[in-house]
Write an enzyme that holds these catalytic residues in place. Sequence first.
Site, PDB file in Angstrom:
ATOM      1  N   ILE A  39       1.699   1.254   6.567  1.00  0.00           N
ATOM      2  CA  ILE A  39       1.320   1.360   7.979  1.00  0.00           C
ATOM      3  C   ILE A  39      -0.091   0.831   8.217  1.00  0.00           C
ATOM      4  CG2 ILE A  39       0.912   2.967   9.875  1.00  0.00           C
ATOM      5  CD1 ILE A  39       3.141   4.725   8.557  1.00  0.00           C
ATOM      6  N   CYS A  88       0.847  -1.189   0.000  1.00  0.00           N
ATOM      7  CA  CYS A  88       0.000   0.000   0.000  1.00  0.00           C
ATOM      8  C   CYS A  88       0.885   1.242   0.000  1.00  0.00           C
ATOM      9  CB  CYS A  88      -0.978  -0.001   1.165  1.00  0.00           C
ATOM     10  SG  CYS A  88      -0.268   0.215   2.788  1.00  0.00           S
ATOM     11  N   GLY A  89       0.259   2.393   0.050  1.00  0.00           N
ATOM     12  CA  GLY A  89       1.008   3.645  -0.030  1.00  0.00           C
ATOM     13  C   GLY A  89       2.115   3.764   1.001  1.00  0.00           C
TER      14      GLY A  89
END
Length: 89
Positions: free
Chosen positions: A67, A63-64
């Site tokens: 986190i 993902c980006g």
Amino acid sequence: MKIAIGNDQHGLAYKQMIMKAFPENEYVDVGSFDTEPVPSPGVAEKAAKLVAQGECERGILICGTGIGMSLVANKVAGIRCVVCSEPYS
């Protein structure tokens, strides 16, 4: 070895590159399948549950930032997920 692999809209290109490194029968693609925004917690939970239930031996979440997906995956009993954002980690 079977690997659960999932991504949000930011990780689609990376996921597609990673999947090319494995034969099709060695991974389970839990989404996302395009660049439209998706709720990444659902993807992370699907992959983590496949690993926790023994259907896959490992999981890769993209993902980006890493986190959000790692937080969700770590809420699944028996899962330990860490963020790796560079080769050394």
